[in-house]
Design a protein around this motif. Structure first.
Motif, PDB file in Angstrom:
ATOM      1  N   MET A  82       0.803  -1.029  -0.050  1.00  0.00           N
ATOM      2  CA  MET A  82      -0.086  -0.104  -0.124  1.00  0.00           C
ATOM      3  C   MET A  82       0.634   1.292  -0.005  1.00  0.00           C
ATOM      4  SD  MET A  82      -3.332  -1.206   2.457  1.00  0.00           S
ATOM      5  CE  MET A  82      -4.315  -2.515   1.931  1.00  0.00           C
ATOM      6  N   ALA A  83       0.585   2.188   0.777  1.00  0.00           N
ATOM      7  CA  ALA A  83       1.519   3.675   0.920  1.00  0.00           C
ATOM      8  C   ALA A  83       2.267   3.549   2.146  1.00  0.00           C
ATOM      9  CB  ALA A  83       0.396   4.694   0.741  1.00  0.00           C
ATOM     10  N   ASN A  84       2.427   2.238   2.820  1.00  0.00           N
ATOM     11  CA  ASN A  84       3.227   2.396   4.055  1.00  0.00           C
ATOM     12  C   ASN A  84       4.538   3.345   3.945  1.00  0.00           C
ATOM     13  OD1 ASN A  84       0.923   1.339   5.189  1.00  0.00           O
ATOM     14  ND2 ASN A  84       2.176  -0.416   6.134  1.00  0.00           N
ATOM     15  N   SER A  85       5.302   2.633   2.859  1.00  0.00           N
ATOM     16  CA  SER A  85       6.650   3.297   2.669  1.00  0.00           C
ATOM     17  C   SER A  85       6.492   4.817   2.324  1.00  0.00           C
ATOM     18  CB  SER A  85       7.153   2.452   1.591  1.00  0.00           C
ATOM     19  OG  SER A  85       6.439   2.923   0.464  1.00  0.00           O
ATOM     20  N   ASP A  86       5.446   5.234   1.469  1.00  0.00           N
ATOM     21  CA  ASP A  86       5.448   6.434   1.102  1.00  0.00           C
ATOM     22  C   ASP A  86       5.122   7.408   2.479  1.00  0.00           C
ATOM     23  OD1 ASP A  86       5.739   5.885  -1.458  1.00  0.00           O
ATOM     24  OD2 ASP A  86       3.535   5.997  -1.696  1.00  0.00           O
ATOM     25  N   LEU A  87       4.400   6.769   3.582  1.00  0.00           N
ATOM     26  CA  LEU A  87       4.094   7.385   4.788  1.00  0.00           C
ATOM     27  C   LEU A  87       5.297   7.648   5.532  1.00  0.00           C
ATOM     28  CD1 LEU A  87       2.165   8.737   6.935  1.00  0.00           C
ATOM     29  CD2 LEU A  87       1.709   6.200   7.825  1.00  0.00           C
ATOM     30  N   LEU A  88       6.111   6.646   5.738  1.00  0.00           N
ATOM     31  CA  LEU A  88       7.278   6.453   6.676  1.00  0.00           C
ATOM     32  C   LEU A  88       8.342   7.698   5.815  1.00  0.00           C
ATOM     33  CD1 LEU A  88       7.367   2.812   7.392  1.00  0.00           C
ATOM     34  CD2 LEU A  88       7.337   4.741   8.962  1.00  0.00           C
ATOM     35  N   LEU A  89       8.448   7.332   4.572  1.00  0.00           N
ATOM     36  CA  LEU A  89       9.455   8.416   4.016  1.00  0.00           C
ATOM     37  C   LEU A  89       9.076   9.941   4.061  1.00  0.00           C
ATOM     38  CD1 LEU A  89      10.570   6.394   0.801  1.00  0.00           C
ATOM     39  CD2 LEU A  89      11.769   6.626   2.990  1.00  0.00           C
ATOM     40  N   ALA A  90       7.709  10.437   4.033  1.00  0.00           N
ATOM     41  CA  ALA A  90       6.975  11.733   4.140  1.00  0.00           C
ATOM     42  C   ALA A  90       7.552  12.121   5.501  1.00  0.00           C
ATOM     43  CB  ALA A  90       5.744  11.486   3.859  1.00  0.00           C
ATOM     44  N   VAL A  91       7.078  11.251   6.534  1.00  0.00           N
ATOM     45  CA  VAL A  91       7.495  11.482   7.992  1.00  0.00           C
ATOM     46  C   VAL A  91       8.712  11.990   8.224  1.00  0.00           C
ATOM     47  CG1 VAL A  91       7.545  10.789  10.333  1.00  0.00           C
ATOM     48  CG2 VAL A  91       5.491  10.183   9.044  1.00  0.00           C
ATOM     49  N   THR A  92       9.704  11.067   7.430  1.00  0.00           N
ATOM     50  CA  THR A  92      11.178  11.391   7.615  1.00  0.00           C
ATOM     51  C   THR A  92      11.676  12.572   7.148  1.00  0.00           C
ATOM     52  OG1 THR A  92      11.622   8.798   7.794  1.00  0.00           O
ATOM     53  CG2 THR A  92      13.371  10.422   7.414  1.00  0.00           C
ATOM     54  N   ARG A  93      10.991  12.955   5.771  1.00  0.00           N
ATOM     55  CA  ARG A  93      11.762  14.211   5.317  1.00  0.00           C
ATOM     56  C   ARG A  93      10.915  15.351   6.002  1.00  0.00           C
ATOM     57  NH1 ARG A  93      10.265  11.325   0.416  1.00  0.00           N
ATOM     58  NH2 ARG A  93       7.758  12.021   0.507  1.00  0.00           N
ATOM     59  N   TRP A  94       9.638  15.316   6.671  1.00  0.00           N
ATOM     60  CA  TRP A  94       9.397  16.250   7.587  1.00  0.00           C
ATOM     61  C   TRP A  94       9.974  16.542   8.637  1.00  0.00           C
ATOM     62  CZ3 TRP A  94       6.672  16.142  12.460  1.00  0.00           C
ATOM     63  CH2 TRP A  94       6.011  17.442  12.746  1.00  0.00           C
ATOM     64  N   LEU A  95      10.550  15.514   9.248  1.00  0.00           N
ATOM     65  CA  LEU A  95      11.207  15.230  10.566  1.00  0.00           C
ATOM     66  C   LEU A  95      12.746  16.106  10.394  1.00  0.00           C
ATOM     67  CD1 LEU A  95      10.278  12.107  12.131  1.00  0.00           C
ATOM     68  CD2 LEU A  95       9.574  14.211  13.068  1.00  0.00           C
ATOM     69  N   SER A  96      12.969  15.997   9.240  1.00  0.00           N
ATOM     70  CA  SER A  96      14.412  16.272   8.652  1.00  0.00           C
ATOM     71  C   SER A  96      14.325  17.743   8.182  1.00  0.00           C
ATOM     72  CB  SER A  96      15.333  15.384   7.722  1.00  0.00           C
ATOM     73  OG  SER A  96      14.377  15.103   6.814  1.00  0.00           O
ATOM     74  N   ARG A  97      13.200  18.187   7.913  1.00  0.00           N
ATOM     75  CA  ARG A  97      12.873  19.508   7.589  1.00  0.00           C
ATOM     76  C   ARG A  97      13.239  19.700   5.948  1.00  0.00           C
ATOM     77  NH1 ARG A  97      13.714  19.952  12.667  1.00  0.00           N
ATOM     78  NH2 ARG A  97      12.499  21.545  14.074  1.00  0.00           N
ATOM     79  N   GLU A  98      12.787  18.614   5.473  1.00  0.00           N
ATOM     80  CA  GLU A  98      12.677  18.534   3.984  1.00  0.00           C
ATOM     81  C   GLU A  98      11.436  18.298   3.171  1.00  0.00           C
ATOM     82  OE1 GLU A  98      15.980  15.852   2.645  1.00  0.00           O
ATOM     83  OE2 GLU A  98      17.195  17.336   2.283  1.00  0.00           O
ATOM     84  N   GLU A  99      10.486  18.733   3.776  1.00  0.00           N
ATOM     85  CA  GLU A  99       9.162  18.394   3.373  1.00  0.00           C
ATOM     86  C   GLU A  99       8.938  19.403   2.012  1.00  0.00           C
ATOM     87  OE1 GLU A  99       8.549  21.792   6.356  1.00  0.00           O
ATOM     88  OE2 GLU A  99       9.773  19.931   6.096  1.00  0.00           O
ATOM     89  N   ARG A 100       9.641  20.424   1.778  1.00  0.00           N
ATOM     90  CA  ARG A 100       9.457  21.190   0.785  1.00  0.00           C
ATOM     91  C   ARG A 100      10.164  20.748  -0.654  1.00  0.00           C
ATOM     92  NH1 ARG A 100       7.263  25.805   1.873  1.00  0.00           N
ATOM     93  NH2 ARG A 100       7.273  26.626   4.026  1.00  0.00           N
ATOM     94  N   ASN A 101      10.943  19.784  -0.451  1.00  0.00           N
ATOM     95  CA  ASN A 101      11.665  18.875  -1.530  1.00  0.00           C
ATOM     96  C   ASN A 101      10.429  18.096  -2.307  1.00  0.00           C
ATOM     97  OD1 ASN A 101      13.738  20.394  -0.814  1.00  0.00           O
ATOM     98  ND2 ASN A 101      14.977  18.654  -0.022  1.00  0.00           N
ATOM     99  N   THR A 102      10.962  17.873  -3.616  1.00  0.00           N
ATOM    100  CA  THR A 102      10.113  17.140  -4.327  1.00  0.00           C
ATOM    101  C   THR A 102      10.508  15.484  -3.755  1.00  0.00           C
ATOM    102  OG1 THR A 102      10.207  18.481  -6.421  1.00  0.00           O
ATOM    103  CG2 THR A 102       9.661  16.246  -6.902  1.00  0.00           C
ATOM    104  N   ALA A 103       9.169  14.761  -3.601  1.00  0.00           N
ATOM    105  CA  ALA A 103       9.369  13.526  -3.222  1.00  0.00           C
ATOM    106  C   ALA A 103       9.447  12.548  -4.093  1.00  0.00           C
ATOM    107  CB  ALA A 103       7.861  13.172  -2.478  1.00  0.00           C
ATOM    108  N   VAL A 104      10.808  11.973  -4.025  1.00  0.00           N
ATOM    109  CA  VAL A 104      11.184  10.987  -5.162  1.00  0.00           C
ATOM    110  C   VAL A 104      11.716   9.618  -4.434  1.00  0.00           C
ATOM    111  CG1 VAL A 104      12.852  10.083  -6.941  1.00  0.00           C
ATOM    112  CG2 VAL A 104      11.984  12.483  -6.586  1.00  0.00           C
ATOM    113  N   THR A 105      10.787   8.309  -4.643  1.00  0.00           N
ATOM    114  CA  THR A 105      11.110   7.110  -3.862  1.00  0.00           C
ATOM    115  C   THR A 105      11.538   5.983  -4.853  1.00  0.00           C
ATOM    116  OG1 THR A 105       8.799   6.516  -4.087  1.00  0.00           O
ATOM    117  CG2 THR A 105       9.529   7.806  -2.228  1.00  0.00           C
TER     118      THR A 105
END
Length: 516
Positions: free
Chosen positions: A450-473
Motif C-alpha cells: 500500500m502506501a506504508n513506505s510513502d508515509l514513513l518516508l514523508a514522515v522522515t522528510r518532514w522530521l528532517s525539515r525537507e518537506e518542501r523538496n520533491t518526493a522521489v522514492t
C-alpha cells in the motif's frame, strides 16, 4: 500509483504547427501560379509567396521544437519518466550535469538514455551527456567510471555516482547531490526494537486475535525475525545516513542525529534515556516514536509525551468499516488531515494499532492528527503480561485482548498518529515529533505494501525539515498482490457474484417477455 498526465500546452503547439502546414498547403492550392502583372511585379509576387511559405514553415518548426512533446503509446508507459522524476526536473533551479555511461547493446540502458533525454528537454538546468564507454573510453577513464549503466551526477562541486537503469534512482541521485547538509537518521536499539540490520520478512498479514505462529495458546502480535531493514535501505536511497544509537551507553543524544527513530521497543527505557530524549527535543531535535500494543512506557517517557500533548492508550482499535480483507483489526486508513506529511498519501495499513489520546495543548506546541480510523471504529482494552524492565531477564511483554464487556462498544473516530511541532520545556529551537500507535507497519513485512513506505518516508522528510523538496522514492520489488479493504472486497463480491448473475437472469427474462 503515480499517473502520467497528458501535457496540453505542447499538444496545442502541435495543433498550431499542423494548422500552419495546412494553411501553407491551402495557399499553394488557391494562389494563382500565373498573374497578369508585369515582369517585375510577377517576380516580386512569386518571391513574396515563396518567402511567406518558407517563413511560416520555419516559424512553425521553431515553435514546435521549443515546445517539444513526448508521446508514449505503450500501455505500461515504459518510455516515459516517472511523475516524481519529472517533478524533480521541473523544480530544478541550479545546473545539474548528468553523464550517463550506457551499454549500447543493452535495451534497458538505451531506454534509460532515451528517458533521460526526455527529462533534459524539460529544463535547461538539466544537462545530459550520454556516453558509450566503448566508443569514448578516455572520458570514462578520466571520470573514474569503470562500469556500464552508471550516471555521474555533478552539481556545485559535488559528485554522486549512481549505477542503475531506473530514472527514479537517478532522480534520487540528483536530490543527493543538491543536498547541502548531511542528514543522519539514528535508530535507537538496546530495548528489543525492530533492528535496522534485519531484512527478514514474512509475506503474511497478522492480527492480535488470531495470529500465533503455530502457538495455539498465544494471542499476541509477535514479529520474530522482523526488522526495519527495508525502511533503512529506503532512507539510504534518499541519501540519508543511518546508524545505531544505544542510549544506555551515552549521556545524551548525539548532536549530529537529525532524526531519532524509536521503533517498537519491547523493554522499557531507563529514566536517564528518557531524560536524554527530552534534552534532545528541547534543543530542536526530531523524533519518530512507534509503540506497539502492550508496550508500557517508562514514567519519564510517558511524562515527556504528555508534555507533548499525547498519551498512548492500552487499547486495540477495531474498525468494521475500513480494514484489510475480512479482519477488522488490520486497520486501513484512506483519508488524512491536511499536513505536509499526508500531501499525496493513499491507503495505509496497520496490523493491530493502539489509539492516541490528545491532551489539552501546551503553549507553544501544535499537535496535528495525521492518521485516524473510521467513524464506525471502536476499541477494546488490552492488558500486559510478562513486562520487564531494561537490563532484566524475563518474558517479552505481551498484549492480551480482554473479553468483550457487557454493553455495545462506543463507536467513533480514533486518532492513530500525530505530528507535533513547537517548543518543549521552553527550548531554544522548535522540535518535531511524529508518534504512531503501531510499529509493525514499518517492519519489513508491511513496509512495501500500500502506501506504508510513502508515509514513513514523508514522515522522515518532514522530521528532517525537507518537506518542501520533491518526493522521489525508489521502487521496492514485492510479490504481485491485490490488496483490498473490507469494503472493496464486499463491493467486488457483490458485483461479480451477485450483480452480474442477476443481470444475466434479468436479460433472459426480458428476452422471454419480448418473444412470448
Amino acid at each position: 500509483m503515480e499517473e502520467h498526465h497528458v501535457e496540453i500546452v505542447p499538444l496545442l503547439w502541435l495543433a498550431g504547427w499542423l494548422a500552419a502546414v495546412v494553411a501553407v498547403f491551402w495557399a499553394g492550392l488557391k494562389l494563382p501560379l500565373e498573374t497578369r502583372l508585369g515582369p517585375w511585379s510577377g517576380r516580386l509576387y512569386a518571391a513574396g509567396v515563396a518567402i511567406a511559405a518558407v517563413g511560416v514553415c520555419a516559424l512553425a518548426n521553431v515553435a514546435l521544437t521549443l515546445h517539444d512533446s513526448h508521446i508514449d503509446l505503450t500501455r505500461e508507459k515504459i518510455y516515459t519518466p516517472s511523475a516524481s522524476a519529472l517533478r524533480l526536473v521541473d523544480a530544478l533551479d541550479r545546473d545539474v550535469t548528468v553523464t550517463y555511461f550506457y551499454h549500447s547493446r543493452d535495451p534497458a540502458a538505451k531506454r534509460s538514455r532515451d528517458i533521460l533525454m526526455v527529462m533534459a528537454r524539460r529544463n535547461p538546468h538539466f544537462k545530459l551527456k550520454a556516453v558509450d564507454p566503448d566508443k569514448e573510453p578516455t572520458l570514462a577513464r578520466t571520470s573514474g567510471v569503470k562500469i556500464y549503466n552508471a550516471a555521474l551526477i555533478e552539481a556545485e562541486g559535488r559528485r554522486v555516482l549512481v549505477q542503475s537503469t531506473d530514472e527514479a534512482e537517478i532522480a534520487l541521485g540528483i536530490q543527493r547531490v543538491l543536498r547541502e547538509r548531511k542528514i543522519t537518521v539514528c535508530f535507537v536499539e538496546g530495548h528489543g526494537e525492530l533492528p535496522m540490520d534485519n531484512f527478514e520478512f514474512h509475506t503474511h498479514l497478522e492480527n492480535v486475535a488470531d495470529h500465533s505462529h503455530g502457538d495455539a495458546s498465544s494471542h499476541v502480535v509477535e514479529m520474530p525475525g522482523h526488522g526495519v531493514g527495508r525502511f533503512r535501505r529506503a532512507l539510504e536511497a534518499q541519501g540519508y545516513e543511518t546508524r545505531k544509537l544505544v542510549l544506555a551507553t551515552r549521556a545524551d543524544v548525539p548532536a549530529d542525529c537529525t532524526v531519532v527513530v524509536l521503533a517498537s521497543p519491547r523493554t522499557t527505557l531507563l529514566p536517564a534515556e528518557s531524560a536524554a530524549l527530552r534534552a534532545y527535543l528541547r534543543q530542536g531535535g526530531s523524533a519518530l516514536f512507534m509503540f506497539d500494543l502492550g508496550y508500557v512506557l517508562e514514567p519519564e517517557l510517558e511524562r515527556l509525551l504528555s508534555d507533548l500533548g499525547v498519551r498512548f492508550e492500552q487499547q486495540v482499535v477495531i474498525d468494521p468499516l475500513s480494514h484489510y480483507q475480512n479482519d477488522p483489526e488490520l486497520v486501513a486508513v484512506a483519508g488524512y488531515d491536511r499536513h505536509p506529511i499526508t500531501r499525496s498519501l493513499s491507503l495505509t495499513l496497520y496490523p493491530g494499532i493502539r489509539p492516541l489520546a490528545l491532551l489539552p495543548p501546551r503553549p507553544g506546541l501544535q499537535v496535528v492528527p495525521l492518521l485516524a480510523s473510521s467513524r464506525d471504529s471502536y476499541t477494546r482494552a488490552v492488558t500486559t503480561a510478562g513486562h520487564r524492565v531494561a537490563g532484566r531477564s524475563g518474558a517479552a511483554p505481551e498484549a492480551v485482548v480482554e473479553p468483550a464487556r457487557a454493553g455495545p462498544p462506543v463507536a467513533g473516530v480514533r486518532v492513530l498518529g500525530v505530528a507535533i511541532e513547537g517548543l518543549v520545556d521552553g527550548g531554544s529551537r522548535p522540535m518535531r515529533v511524529a508518534a504512531v500507535g503501531d510499529g509493525d507497519f514499518a517492519s519489513n513485512s508491511f513496509f512495501p505494501y500500500m502506501a506504508n513506505s510513502d508515509l514513513l518516508l514523508a514522515v522522515t522528510r518532514w522530521l528532517s525539515r525537507e518537506e518542501r523538496n520533491t518526493a522521489v522514492t525508489s521502487r521496492i520489488p514485492v510479490p504481485p498482490h491485490a490488496l483490498l479493504t473490507g469494503l472493496q472486497t464486499r463491493l467486488v463480491f457483490g458485483v461479480i457474484v451477485v450483480l452480474l448473475p442477476l443481470m444475466v437472469v434479468a436479460l433472459g427474462c426480458f428476452v422471454w417477455w419480448r418473444r412470448r
